[in-house]
Write an enzyme that holds these catalytic residues in place. Sequence first.
Site, PDB file in Angstrom:
ATOM      1  N   CYS A  75     -16.416   1.340   0.257  1.00 33.96           N
ATOM      2  CA  CYS A  75     -15.235   0.525   0.602  1.00 33.96           C
ATOM      3  C   CYS A  75     -14.867   0.632   2.071  1.00 33.96           C
ATOM      4  O   CYS A  75     -14.195  -0.248   2.596  1.00 33.96           O
ATOM      5  CB  CYS A  75     -14.058   0.926  -0.283  1.00 33.96           C
ATOM      6  SG  CYS A  75     -13.481   2.618  -0.024  1.00 33.96           S
TER       7      CYS A  75
ATOM      8  N   HIS B  94      -7.150   1.006  -6.600  1.00 34.28           N
ATOM      9  CA  HIS B  94      -7.387   0.070  -5.484  1.00 34.28           C
ATOM     10  C   HIS B  94      -8.041  -1.186  -6.069  1.00 34.28           C
ATOM     11  O   HIS B  94      -9.217  -1.466  -5.807  1.00 34.28           O
ATOM     12  CB  HIS B  94      -8.293   0.743  -4.454  1.00 34.28           C
ATOM     13  CG  HIS B  94      -8.304   0.081  -3.103  1.00 34.28           C
ATOM     14  ND1 HIS B  94      -7.519  -1.014  -2.791  1.00 34.28           N
ATOM     15  CD2 HIS B  94      -9.020   0.370  -1.980  1.00 34.28           C
ATOM     16  CE1 HIS B  94      -7.765  -1.364  -1.525  1.00 34.28           C
ATOM     17  NE2 HIS B  94      -8.658  -0.558  -1.016  1.00 34.28           N
TER      18      HIS B  94
ATOM     19  N   ASP C   6     -17.420   6.967  -1.764  1.00 36.03           N
ATOM     20  CA  ASP C   6     -16.215   6.818  -0.950  1.00 36.03           C
ATOM     21  C   ASP C   6     -15.967   8.177  -0.299  1.00 36.03           C
ATOM     22  O   ASP C   6     -16.609   9.176  -0.659  1.00 36.03           O
ATOM     23  CB  ASP C   6     -15.037   6.403  -1.863  1.00 36.03           C
ATOM     24  CG  ASP C   6     -13.744   6.122  -1.096  1.00 36.03           C
ATOM     25  OD1 ASP C   6     -13.804   5.942   0.144  1.00 36.03           O
ATOM     26  OD2 ASP C   6     -12.674   6.093  -1.739  1.00 36.03           O
TER      27      ASP C   6
ATOM     28  N   GLN D 111     -10.017  -3.926  -3.933  1.00 37.51           N
ATOM     29  CA  GLN D 111     -11.316  -3.482  -3.428  1.00 37.51           C
ATOM     30  C   GLN D 111     -12.420  -3.759  -4.440  1.00 37.51           C
ATOM     31  O   GLN D 111     -13.507  -4.223  -4.094  1.00 37.51           O
ATOM     32  CB  GLN D 111     -11.259  -1.962  -3.144  1.00 37.51           C
ATOM     33  CG  GLN D 111     -12.553  -1.391  -2.638  1.00 37.51           C
ATOM     34  CD  GLN D 111     -12.895  -1.889  -1.246  1.00 37.51           C
ATOM     35  OE1 GLN D 111     -12.087  -1.779  -0.342  1.00 37.51           O
ATOM     36  NE2 GLN D 111     -14.080  -2.442  -1.063  1.00 37.51           N
TER      37      GLN D 111
ATOM     38  N   ARG E  27     -13.429  -8.866   1.021  1.00 39.24           N
ATOM     39  CA  ARG E  27     -12.016  -8.571   0.780  1.00 39.24           C
ATOM     40  C   ARG E  27     -11.181  -9.843   0.990  1.00 39.24           C
ATOM     41  O   ARG E  27     -10.236 -10.106   0.256  1.00 39.24           O
ATOM     42  CB  ARG E  27     -11.520  -7.458   1.720  1.00 39.24           C
ATOM     43  CG  ARG E  27     -12.203  -6.101   1.511  1.00 39.24           C
ATOM     44  CD  ARG E  27     -11.817  -5.483   0.182  1.00 39.24           C
ATOM     45  NE  ARG E  27     -10.382  -5.321   0.043  1.00 39.24           N
ATOM     46  CZ  ARG E  27      -9.648  -4.328   0.583  1.00 39.24           C
ATOM     47  NH1 ARG E  27     -10.230  -3.381   1.287  1.00 39.24           N
ATOM     48  NH2 ARG E  27      -8.340  -4.256   0.396  1.00 39.24           N
TER      49      ARG E  27
ATOM     50  N   ARG F 253       0.888  -1.179   0.000  1.00 41.63           N
ATOM     51  CA  ARG F 253       0.000   0.000   0.000  1.00 41.63           C
ATOM     52  C   ARG F 253       0.916   1.216   0.000  1.00 41.63           C
ATOM     53  O   ARG F 253       1.673   1.435   0.954  1.00 41.63           O
ATOM     54  CB  ARG F 253      -0.909   0.007   1.230  1.00 41.63           C
ATOM     55  CG  ARG F 253      -1.630   1.336   1.398  1.00 41.63           C
ATOM     56  CD  ARG F 253      -2.769   1.263   2.377  1.00 41.63           C
ATOM     57  NE  ARG F 253      -3.914   0.584   1.784  1.00 41.63           N
ATOM     58  CZ  ARG F 253      -5.153   0.634   2.272  1.00 41.63           C
ATOM     59  NH1 ARG F 253      -5.417   1.325   3.363  1.00 41.63           N
ATOM     60  NH2 ARG F 253      -6.139  -0.006   1.673  1.00 41.63           N
TER      61      ARG F 253
HETATM   62  N1   CP Z   1     -11.303  -0.330   2.094  1.00 42.78           N
HETATM   63  C1   CP Z   1     -10.039  -0.371   2.554  1.00 42.78           C
HETATM   64  O1   CP Z   1      -9.080  -0.586   1.797  1.00 42.78           O
HETATM   65  O2   CP Z   1      -9.923  -0.194   3.897  1.00 42.78           O
HETATM   66  P1   CP Z   1      -8.584   0.001   4.730  1.00 42.78           P
HETATM   67  O3   CP Z   1      -8.029   1.358   4.367  1.00 42.78           O
HETATM   68  O4   CP Z   1      -9.003  -0.094   6.147  1.00 42.78           O
HETATM   69  O5   CP Z   1      -7.608  -1.070   4.342  1.00 42.78           O
HETATM   70  N1  NVA Z   2     -10.102   6.658  -1.329  1.00 44.13           N
HETATM   71  C1  NVA Z   2      -9.743   6.218  -0.010  1.00 44.13           C
HETATM   72  C2  NVA Z   2      -9.901   4.730   0.103  1.00 44.13           C
HETATM   73  C3  NVA Z   2      -9.587   4.148   1.441  1.00 44.13           C
HETATM   74  C4  NVA Z   2      -9.708   2.660   1.457  1.00 44.13           C
HETATM   75  C5  NVA Z   2      -8.322   6.638   0.312  1.00 44.13           C
HETATM   76  O1  NVA Z   2      -7.459   6.512  -0.566  1.00 44.13           O
HETATM   77  O2  NVA Z   2      -8.080   7.112   1.411  1.00 44.13           O
END
Ligand code: CP
Ligand code: NVA
Length: 304
Positions: free
Chosen positions: A262, A135, A223, A138, A290, A108
């Site tokens: 998400c 992502h 989101d 997701q 997930r 990540r």
């Molecule tokens: N939806 C998602 O990726 O959640 P987290 O940021 O908690 O991993």
């Molecule tokens: N768009 C959000 C998704 C979190 C899972 C972010 O990048 O913070």
Amino acid sequence: MVRHFLDIHRLEAAELRAILDDAHARKAARKGWTQGRPDADAPGEDRVLAMIFEKNSTRTRFSFDAAIRQLGGSSIIATAADMQLGRGEPVEDTARVLSRMVDAVMIRANDHEDVERFARVSTVPVINGLTDRSHPCQILADLQTIEEHSGPIAGKTIAWIGDGNNVCHSFMHAAPKFGFHLNVACPAEYHPDLRDLAKGANAVTLTSDPREAVKGADVVVTDTWVSMGDQDYEARLAAFESYSVDEALMALADPDAVFLHCLPAHRGEEVTDAVIDGPRSLVWDEAENRIHAQKAVLAWCFAG
Ligand code: CP
Ligand code: NVA
């Protein structure tokens, strides 16, 4: 060829369909089991998954850890700040070292290009666990959730309401691959990046009007308005004010439409309590999926 899972637009439609089918099958096969019991085929047996986090995570972290255990393997988790990566060790050197120690790496990252750089030299599969640009894991979980509730995704209309962000991009990448239509409603200044959509442009409609986007939609998704790393908090809250998913907006969608997010959610901003906690919300199934979707991704990577 090492099988990396970096972005949905990089995979063939048939390959993606097979991964999603495997996610459905794996979920069905372990109904009622405790979380730690490995799947019968255990395709991750004797495999170690490393996870590197440059940003916070709840779902991605726990679901990948549960996933690799259910595949029969184990994990090593680190934040980038705790690694030499956080002190400037090159991404490529980190990739060369981890390739000698583990069987797959999930990252990540703040900058999408860092995941690409890692994958270019890694000799083990690399999985994108969210970047500023996309992502993909997701979206597989989201499609699994829609299909188990409403049947095949092909031919459906999904309405994305709010920020044209990383999650929105992966939905856009998925639309032409899985044969659904995506209506994206964003304020003009927060429209998504169309660069990876070359061949799938007719699967996506862009608008600034949430009402137009949800008209007759089978799924409504939103989101956060302020993603990790975004600095312009006040400007965003002002720009997105009329993009909240509330019951009035849901009423314009198909009568059987479902709601996805998400998570983490900001109740009272991008979605109201009544919608996210209401009967059309599938967000907890979505979070659970997930695990199942990522098990299918990991199994696909290991089979390469
Ligand atoms: N939806 C998602 O990726 O959640 P987290 O940021 O908690 O991993
Ligand atoms: N768009 C959000 C998704 C979190 C899972 C972010 O990048 O913070």
